[in-house]
Design a protein around this motif. Structure first.
Motif, PDB file in Angstrom:
ATOM      1  N   ARG A 368       0.681  -1.692   0.377  1.00 49.19           N
ATOM      2  CA  ARG A 368       0.161  -0.258  -0.200  1.00 49.19           C
ATOM      3  C   ARG A 368       0.474   1.202  -0.006  1.00 49.19           C
ATOM      4  NH1 ARG A 368      -3.257  -3.005  -2.238  1.00 49.19           N
ATOM      5  NH2 ARG A 368      -4.387  -3.445  -1.731  1.00 49.19           N
ATOM      6  N   TRP A 369       1.702   1.376  -0.003  1.00 46.77           N
ATOM      7  CA  TRP A 369       2.882   2.265  -0.702  1.00 46.77           C
ATOM      8  C   TRP A 369       3.872   2.885   0.040  1.00 46.77           C
ATOM      9  CZ3 TRP A 369      -1.738   1.764  -2.627  1.00 46.77           C
ATOM     10  CH2 TRP A 369      -2.179   1.541  -3.759  1.00 46.77           C
ATOM     11  N   ALA A 370       3.344   2.144   1.387  1.00 47.41           N
ATOM     12  CA  ALA A 370       3.792   2.670   2.557  1.00 47.41           C
ATOM     13  C   ALA A 370       5.688   2.197   2.218  1.00 47.41           C
ATOM     14  CB  ALA A 370       3.948   2.297   3.813  1.00 47.41           C
ATOM     15  N   VAL A 371       6.242   3.914   2.582  1.00 51.55           N
ATOM     16  CA  VAL A 371       8.250   3.637   2.452  1.00 51.55           C
ATOM     17  C   VAL A 371       8.888   3.423   4.047  1.00 51.55           C
ATOM     18  CG1 VAL A 371       8.662   3.888   0.120  1.00 51.55           C
ATOM     19  CG2 VAL A 371       8.485   5.560   2.021  1.00 51.55           C
ATOM     20  N   ASP A 372       8.138   4.063   5.527  1.00 51.66           N
ATOM     21  CA  ASP A 372       8.580   4.062   6.655  1.00 51.66           C
ATOM     22  C   ASP A 372       9.309   2.629   6.473  1.00 51.66           C
ATOM     23  OD1 ASP A 372       6.429   4.035   8.485  1.00 51.66           O
ATOM     24  OD2 ASP A 372       5.917   4.681   6.685  1.00 51.66           O
ATOM     25  N   HIS A 373       9.500   2.205   7.789  1.00 55.01           N
ATOM     26  CA  HIS A 373       9.464   1.382   8.867  1.00 55.01           C
ATOM     27  C   HIS A 373       8.397   0.040   9.668  1.00 55.01           C
ATOM     28  CE1 HIS A 373      13.748   1.061   7.638  1.00 55.01           C
ATOM     29  NE2 HIS A 373      13.729   2.231   8.451  1.00 55.01           N
ATOM     30  N   GLN A 374       7.332   0.875   9.817  1.00 49.54           N
ATOM     31  CA  GLN A 374       5.841   0.467  10.558  1.00 49.54           C
ATOM     32  C   GLN A 374       4.865   0.594   9.586  1.00 49.54           C
ATOM     33  OE1 GLN A 374       8.006   3.408  11.769  1.00 49.54           O
ATOM     34  NE2 GLN A 374       9.034   1.485  12.903  1.00 49.54           N
ATOM     35  N   GLU A 377       3.118   5.689   8.159  1.00 47.29           N
ATOM     36  CA  GLU A 377       3.624   6.512   8.559  1.00 47.29           C
ATOM     37  C   GLU A 377       4.162   8.188   6.968  1.00 47.29           C
ATOM     38  OE1 GLU A 377       6.324   7.197  11.396  1.00 47.29           O
ATOM     39  OE2 GLU A 377       4.905   7.002  12.830  1.00 47.29           O
ATOM     40  N   ILE A 378       4.765   7.110   6.265  1.00 48.57           N
ATOM     41  CA  ILE A 378       5.491   8.082   5.180  1.00 48.57           C
ATOM     42  C   ILE A 378       4.923   7.036   3.051  1.00 48.57           C
ATOM     43  CG2 ILE A 378       7.560   8.879   3.639  1.00 48.57           C
ATOM     44  CD1 ILE A 378       9.054   8.350   6.797  1.00 48.57           C
ATOM     45  N   PHE A 379       3.968   7.850   3.036  1.00 45.40           N
ATOM     46  CA  PHE A 379       3.998   7.032   1.718  1.00 45.40           C
ATOM     47  C   PHE A 379       4.441   7.655   0.100  1.00 45.40           C
ATOM     48  CE2 PHE A 379       0.827   5.785   5.178  1.00 45.40           C
ATOM     49  CZ  PHE A 379       0.530   4.907   5.243  1.00 45.40           C
ATOM     50  N   VAL A 380       4.719   7.158  -1.090  1.00 48.39           N
ATOM     51  CA  VAL A 380       5.050   7.763  -2.274  1.00 48.39           C
ATOM     52  C   VAL A 380       4.341   7.938  -3.518  1.00 48.39           C
ATOM     53  CG1 VAL A 380       7.490   7.597  -1.559  1.00 48.39           C
ATOM     54  CG2 VAL A 380       5.925   5.715  -2.564  1.00 48.39           C
ATOM     55  N   GLY A 384       7.676   3.041  -7.863  1.00 47.19           N
ATOM     56  CA  GLY A 384       7.314   2.016  -7.914  1.00 47.19           C
ATOM     57  C   GLY A 384       7.450   0.853  -9.063  1.00 47.19           C
ATOM     58  N   LEU A 385       7.432   1.394 -10.136  1.00 48.58           N
ATOM     59  CA  LEU A 385       7.680   0.304 -11.050  1.00 48.58           C
ATOM     60  C   LEU A 385       7.871  -1.344 -10.943  1.00 48.58           C
ATOM     61  CD1 LEU A 385       6.508   0.050 -14.342  1.00 48.58           C
ATOM     62  CD2 LEU A 385       9.010   0.845 -15.477  1.00 48.58           C
ATOM     63  N   GLN A 386       9.071  -1.119 -10.437  1.00 49.59           N
ATOM     64  CA  GLN A 386       9.697  -2.214 -10.230  1.00 49.59           C
ATOM     65  C   GLN A 386       8.835  -3.298  -9.122  1.00 49.59           C
ATOM     66  OE1 GLN A 386      11.268   0.681  -9.252  1.00 49.59           O
ATOM     67  NE2 GLN A 386      10.921   0.060  -6.824  1.00 49.59           N
ATOM     68  N   SER A 387       7.629  -2.724  -8.094  1.00 51.41           N
ATOM     69  CA  SER A 387       7.400  -2.803  -7.069  1.00 51.41           C
ATOM     70  C   SER A 387       6.162  -3.622  -7.427  1.00 51.41           C
ATOM     71  CB  SER A 387       7.976  -2.276  -6.009  1.00 51.41           C
ATOM     72  OG  SER A 387       7.054  -0.909  -5.900  1.00 51.41           O
ATOM     73  N   HIS A 388       5.591  -2.320  -8.478  1.00 57.11           N
ATOM     74  CA  HIS A 388       3.800  -2.338  -8.435  1.00 57.11           C
ATOM     75  C   HIS A 388       3.403  -2.710  -9.959  1.00 57.11           C
ATOM     76  CE1 HIS A 388       3.681  -0.897  -4.000  1.00 57.11           C
ATOM     77  NE2 HIS A 388       2.335  -1.063  -4.080  1.00 57.11           N
ATOM     78  N   GLY A 389       4.828  -3.003 -10.722  1.00 57.71           N
ATOM     79  CA  GLY A 389       4.252  -2.890 -12.153  1.00 57.71           C
ATOM     80  C   GLY A 389       3.439  -1.737 -13.052  1.00 57.71           C
ATOM     81  N   SER A 403      -7.768   6.076  -3.781  1.00 58.77           N
ATOM     82  CA  SER A 403      -8.492   5.192  -2.287  1.00 58.77           C
ATOM     83  C   SER A 403      -8.248   4.620  -1.116  1.00 58.77           C
ATOM     84  CB  SER A 403      -9.879   4.606  -3.512  1.00 58.77           C
ATOM     85  OG  SER A 403      -9.390   4.152  -3.730  1.00 58.77           O
ATOM     86  N   ARG A 404      -7.310   4.326  -2.047  1.00 55.10           N
ATOM     87  CA  ARG A 404      -6.444   2.997  -0.901  1.00 55.10           C
ATOM     88  C   ARG A 404      -5.668   3.765   0.065  1.00 55.10           C
ATOM     89  NH1 ARG A 404      -9.468   0.189   0.256  1.00 55.10           N
ATOM     90  NH2 ARG A 404     -10.284   1.855  -1.156  1.00 55.10           N
ATOM     91  N   LEU A 405      -4.788   4.867  -0.479  1.00 56.74           N
ATOM     92  CA  LEU A 405      -3.871   5.896   0.291  1.00 56.74           C
ATOM     93  C   LEU A 405      -4.891   6.471   1.379  1.00 56.74           C
ATOM     94  CD1 LEU A 405      -1.414   6.816  -2.765  1.00 56.74           C
ATOM     95  CD2 LEU A 405      -0.676   5.843  -0.458  1.00 56.74           C
ATOM     96  N   LEU A 406      -6.060   7.508   0.958  1.00 63.95           N
ATOM     97  CA  LEU A 406      -6.326   7.775   1.797  1.00 63.95           C
ATOM     98  C   LEU A 406      -6.739   6.879   2.830  1.00 63.95           C
ATOM     99  CD1 LEU A 406      -9.335  10.618   0.513  1.00 63.95           C
ATOM    100  CD2 LEU A 406      -7.810  10.796   1.970  1.00 63.95           C
TER     101      LEU A 406
END
Length: 444
Positions: A368-374, A377-380, A384-389, A403-406
């Motif tokens: 769901r596009w979070a990049v913090d260790h938990q 908190e931090i989304f991008v 992410g082409l390499q991760s989400h295609g 909608s998913r980010l919200l």
């Protein structure tokens, strides 16, 4: 710090974050702020050529695929402009780029949670309060500082040049993102070479081809690809740009992901059919016009680019891979339609230790596009082409992602997504009659 902490602050206001701002605007219980360094919204101004269109249908606007009732929809924009019946009669399934830019500017002007002319210089984190500190300066030179519980980083990419341009002053090279501003200077030369065969390269070549006789320059279009290929848009192929495929792709081994993206290049890096048809018709018509020479060359990979010794024009060295031969080409002007690359912004240096990175120094997003260790908190956005295609860069999936980010940012699902969007099963289900026998080890 001034003002109360925001639930989240988003940095950058391209179409993705602009759409997130539009979906957030009606949510009175959500406190959000969007910061954009440019003085006003603009979307690829160097490529707003007459007659060029999006590759997505108009429903892929800022909000409709998440909320068709939104006041920020393209159809509502047409209604308020007094153009709804004109649009209905025109039957314009694919928006002109210029029209999409006008629509986005209209939406941006209606947003109270968007502040343009605000350039972020640094982000810090206060362990005691758990809040992020976002600081920077406005276009007028005034400093600002805001607090937020969460962040969304959604800045765009920077122009990518071939490796053969290494060592050159990139400010002297013309990228397609600067095309309109540089067009008159390009057309003053006797020869122009366009490098890159994606949609942008085709649009630049078509525009230059139409004016070549008027200005008297020869024109070359060169690509390292084995052919000038059409964007693949068969219905079942387009199901690779659905939420289900994105979830399936996310779980693949990195080696398999890389192979899949290479195989899918014709979906996200091809030329739309209507432009290919216009190009072919124009090339055929020019035979009878005594027009300047033009050539299309495939399988030619640029190996080096340098200023000619006399200071006029450029010398380009190419390698024709199938023939294993090298060629040198002299041209007065070059346009690089070679795409964009992501550059991690300097303002994240203050929170680098809170971010998860992959082995290549890129963000490592969660599902769901979070990049913090938990993962909360931090989304991008825009990476992410390499991760989400293919679901990552596609405008048609931006609303789903927002909608998913919200939901992740607020803990409430304001815009529920459809549970099924594809006819295909990318993984056999338990009731499919296909029984799993085992799993091979990939990449060992």
């Amino acid at each position: 710090m001034h003002e109360m902490p925001y639930d989240f602050i988003a940095i950058g206001a391209g179409p993705c974050n602009l759409g997130l701002a539009c979906l957030t605007a009606p949510l009175r219980d959500v406190r959000s702020l969007f910061l954009e360094r440019k003085a006003a919204f603009s979307w690829h101004p160097g490529m707003l050529l007459d007659g060029t269109t999006l590759q997505n249908p108009f429903l892929a606007d800022l909000v409709s695929m998440a909320d068709p009732t939104s006041p920020f929809s393209y159809l509502n924009y047409c209604k308020l402009q007094g153009r709804l019946y004109n649009y209905y009669i025109r039957e314009n399934w694919y928006l002109d780029r210029q029209e999409f830019d006008r629509y986005c500017r209209w939406a941006a002007a209606r947003l109270e949670n968007l502040r343009c002319g605000h350039e972020v210089s640094n982000i810090g984190h206060d362990a005691a309060s758990g809040l992020y500190q976002v600081v920077g300066r406005t276009a007028e030179g005034e400093s600002f500082a805001y607090l937020a519980r969460k962040l969304v980083i959604g800045i765009g990419g920077v122009p990518r040049f071939p490796d053969g341009c290494a060592g050159q002053d990139l400010s002297q090279l013309v990228h397609s993102s600067q095309y309109l501003a540089e067009r008159a200077r390009l057309q003053a030369g006797r020869s122009i070479t366009v490098i890159g065969s994606g949609q942008s390269g085709a649009e630049v070549y078509h525009d230059l081809l139409q004016a070549s006789k008027q200005h008297g320059y020869s024109l070359n279009w060169v690509t390292r690809a084995p052919r000038f290929f059409q964007m693949e848009d068969a219905k079942l192929t387009l199901e690779l740009i659905t939420p289900e495929y994105g979830d399936y792709f996310y779980d693949l081994h990195p080696t398999v992901k890389a192979e899949a993206l290479d195989d899918q290049r014709s979906i996200y890096n091809g030329i739309n059919q209507s432009l290919i048809q216009r190009l072919y018709a124009l090339l055929d018509e020019r035979r009878h016009r005594n027009a300047p020479a033009t050539r299309l060359l495939s399988c030619m990979a640029l190996e080096s680019c340098r200023r000619a010794q006399d200071g006029r024009g450029w010398e380009l060295d190419f390698r024709h891979a199938p023939l294993a031969r090298r060629y040198r080409h002299r041209t007065d002007a070059v346009v690089f339609a070679t795409g964009y690359r992501y550059q991690v912004p300097l303002f994240v240096n203050g929170i680098r230790d809170r971010i998860r990175w992959d082995q290549h120094g890129r963000y490592a997003p969660s599902r769901r596009w979070a990049v913090d260790h938990q993962n909360c908190e931090i989304f991008v956005q825009n990476v992410g082409l390499q991760s989400h295609g293919l679901t990552n860069p596609d405008l048609g999936l931006a609303c789903h992602r927002n909608s998913r980010l919200l939901a992740e940012l607020t803990g409430h699902d304001y815009y529920p997504s459809e549970t099924r969007t594809a006819f295909q099963d990318f993984v056999p289900t338990e009731d499919s009659g296909f029984v799993a026998l085992g799993r091979e080890v990939v990449g060992s």
